[in-house]
Design an enzyme around this catalytic site. Structure first.
Site, PDB file in Angstrom:
ATOM      1  CE  LYS A  82      77.935   7.308  56.777  1.00 64.45           C
ATOM      2  NZ  LYS A  82      76.753   8.664  56.891  1.00 64.45           N
TER       3      LYS A  82
ATOM      4  NE  ARG B 279      76.745  18.186  61.164  1.00 60.07           N
ATOM      5  CZ  ARG B 279      76.071  18.399  61.053  1.00 60.07           C
ATOM      6  NH1 ARG B 279      74.836  19.302  61.799  1.00 60.07           N
ATOM      7  NH2 ARG B 279      75.607  17.188  59.838  1.00 60.07           N
TER       8      ARG B 279
HETATM    9  N1  BES Z   1      78.129  11.456  54.716  1.00 62.39           N
HETATM   10  C1  BES Z   1      77.946  12.185  55.513  1.00 62.39           C
HETATM   11  C2  BES Z   1      76.755  12.295  54.793  1.00 62.39           C
HETATM   12  C3  BES Z   1      76.449  11.762  53.194  1.00 62.39           C
HETATM   13  C4  BES Z   1      74.870  11.281  52.867  1.00 62.39           C
HETATM   14  C5  BES Z   1      76.550  12.092  52.044  1.00 62.39           C
HETATM   15  C6  BES Z   1      74.664  10.475  51.898  1.00 62.39           C
HETATM   16  C7  BES Z   1      76.965  11.392  50.463  1.00 62.39           C
HETATM   17  C8  BES Z   1      74.806  10.780  50.967  1.00 62.39           C
HETATM   18  C9  BES Z   1      77.959  12.014  56.369  1.00 62.39           C
HETATM   19  O1  BES Z   1      79.357  12.414  57.265  1.00 62.39           O
HETATM   20  C10 BES Z   1      76.335  12.125  57.302  1.00 62.39           C
HETATM   21  O2  BES Z   1      76.695  10.843  58.153  1.00 62.39           O
HETATM   22  N2  BES Z   1      75.904  13.272  58.192  1.00 62.39           N
HETATM   23  C11 BES Z   1      74.516  12.588  58.325  1.00 62.39           C
HETATM   24  C12 BES Z   1      74.253  14.110  59.659  1.00 62.39           C
HETATM   25  C13 BES Z   1      73.254  13.258  60.670  1.00 62.39           C
HETATM   26  C14 BES Z   1      74.353  11.974  61.690  1.00 62.39           C
HETATM   27  C15 BES Z   1      72.881  14.937  61.613  1.00 62.39           C
HETATM   28  C16 BES Z   1      73.849  12.636  57.683  1.00 62.39           C
HETATM   29  O3  BES Z   1      73.215  12.807  56.827  1.00 62.39           O
HETATM   30  O4  BES Z   1      72.620  11.579  57.785  1.00 62.39           O
HETATM   31 MN    MN Z   2      78.520  10.306  58.854  1.00 64.58          MN
END
Ligand code: BES
Ligand code: MN
Ligand code: ZN
Length: 473
Positions: free
Chosen positions: A257, A331
């Site tokens: 990230k 997921r």
């Molecule tokens: N933990 C994150 C989701 C999240 C985002 C929680 C912002 C709290 C605040 C999750 O694991 C994630 O990284 N999701 C990605 C999925 C994408 C790669 C399809 C996302 O939402 O960017």
């Molecule tokens: Mn994630």
């Protein structure tokens, strides 16, 4: 802070009396003399209108009470407004000197009084463990002046304790809150509450084919754990499994990230923290529903051992998943936890997860996403949320969403495009539950907040502790 319920008071610093907007006099257990002061002085002379959030402080009184704080309730005070007003009252009293003992007279009716108290208690939360200079809590005793509310006040206290527990766990740094540490905490909870507990370590999880979960865990130095706690009342009316996402830190993995997105990712175990809070409340409130909580705990980290984009995982239910993005890890861990629960044959399965950034974009920070296979159950949870001031909004899951996750070489990919991200994640999860009574709640936007609102301060909100406790008791 001690909270109790009583019909009489001892020496009190602050006595809280409320007035609906436009009321020209008050009825108070303090008696005629005080009622007259409020009527003739506060209302008539000082022009107190009783508007929502209006406060008037009568100082230096003689007798049993030092001060009377008159609170305006506005018109048509509902439970949500009462909760927020309770929080405002806490903030207000905090700044009044000599506020050790607070007595609150019943407000409108029992229900409203309890909502008011729950907002007050929620607002008093602080996470100051790491402050070397701590702000002392000066309010020591809070009394609700009506002993008939005893049972409800007790319930409110129990739920607030769970809320505090959940918020503390979420606000704690990831260095402290590792999967093993949560397993230790779960053991303590089980002991204290007489719950059944099973904790699975990596070796056991390997034998049990948690292929998707273990792939996510691989990049971290921390050993993954799966916790399963159960509250089993005699003759339960139904058996419900709560599954909480338990990523103790989400760096994104090799699909790392950007800095700004990683900042709050110690909170990626909010689902787990929530269900750990809920099971304690459910037990203390003697629910007649059997409640199990399950959480697959690990970190999502980049390293030489990490799972990689392009890897093909075999989930616990045998389905294969092509890793498209290692940041869609929640997921994957949930998939195996859902399969595990599914095989145990519950009447209902609810999972709760900080799952998608798309949910934050779609619904913001004050509404959680909800979706699933049983409309009736889903609507019931939405209603239970509404009752306790937690908003939920249904997101659709459609069969054609399989196209978004179609893979050439496996049964599915873990991510697709940006479109309908929350729903597509929901569709992905649906592949791992056969149970028709399944509901998924996405709390990515609501589990923690960077700007305070209503009764919530910055940081963890403990969202869904109240909703799920309300649903399960
Ligand atoms: N933990 C994150 C989701 C999240 C985002 C929680 C912002 C709290 C605040 C999750 O694991 C994630 O990284 N999701 C990605 C999925 C994408 C790669 C399809 C996302 O939402 O960017
Ligand atoms: Mn994630
Ligand atoms: Zn995550």
């Amino acid at each position: 802070m001690q909270i109790k319920c009583s019909d009489s008071i001892k020496k009190t610093n602050i006595y809280v009396i409320s007035i609906n907007e436009g009321e020209k006099e008050v009825k108070s257990q303090l008696g005629n003399d005080y009622q007259k002061i409020i009527k003739d002085y506060v209302i008539k002379k000082e022009g107190f209108l009783g508007k929502y959030g209006e406060f008037y402080l009568l100082n230096n009184l003689e007798g049993e009470v030092d001060k009377i704080l008159v609170v305006g309730l506005g018109k048509n005070l509902d439970n949500q407004k009462a909760r927020e007003l309770g929080a405002k009252l806490y903030q207000h009293i905090k700044n009044i000197p000599n506020n050790k003992d607070v007595v609150i007279e019943k407000i409108n009716n029992e229900n409203i009084t309890i909502s008011f108290l729950s907002g007050f208690l929620n607002a008093s939360y602080k996470f100051d463990k790491y402050k070397t200079v701590k702000e002392e809590e000066k309010i020591k005793n809070v009394t609700i002046l009506d002993s008939r509310l005893k049972k409800e006040v007790e319930k409110c206290k129990i739920i607030n304790e769970s809320l505090n527990f959940t918020k503390n766990l979420i606000n704690e740094q990831a260095y402290e809150i590792t999967p093993s540490k949560i397993a230790d905490i779960a053991n303590i909870i089980a002991k204290e509450n007489d719950l059944e507990i099973k904790i699975y370590d990596k070796k056991e999880l390997e034998k049990m084919n948690f292929g998707a979960f273990l792939a996510v865990a691989r990049g971290s130095e921390q050993e993954p754990k799966l916790i399963h706690l159960a509250y089993k009342p005699k003759n339960p009316v139904k058996k419900v499994a709560l599954i909480g996402k338990g990523i103790t830190f989400d760096s994104g993995g090799l699909d790392i990230k950007p800095a700004s997105s990683m900042l709050d990712m110690k909170d990626d175990m909010s689902g787990c923290a929530c269900v750990l809070g809920v099971i304690q409340a459910v037990k203390k409130l003697n629910s007649n529903i059997e409640v199990h909580i399950i959480s697959a705990l690990c970190e999502n980290m980049p390293s030489g051992k990490s799972y990689k984009p392009g890897d093909i995982l075999t989930a616990k239910n045998g389905k294969t998943i092509e890793v498209d993005n290692t940041d869609a890890e929640g997921r994957l861990t949930l998939a195996d936890a859902l399969t595990y629960a599914d095989k145990l044959g519950f009447d209902e399965i609810i999972d709760i997860a900080t799952l998608t950034g798309a949910c934050v974009v779609a619904l913001g920070n004050r509404i959680s996403g909800i979706m699933g296979t049983n409309k009736k159950m889903l609507n019931e949870i939405i209603k239970k949320g509404e009752e306790v001031g937690e908003d939920l909004w249904e997101m659709p899951i459609k069969d054609y969403m399989r196209d978004s996750l179609a893979s050439n070489i496996a049964d599915m990919r873990n991510t697709g495009g940006r479109e309908a991200g929350t729903s597509v994640a929901g569709w992905f999860l649906s592949n791992f539950v056969k149970n028709k009574n399944w509901v998924h709640i996405d709390i990515a936007g609501t589990a923690h907040i960077s700007k305070p609102y209503g009764e919530h301060s910055k940081g963890a909100t403990g969202i869904m502790v109240r909703t799920l406790t309300n649903y399960l008791t």
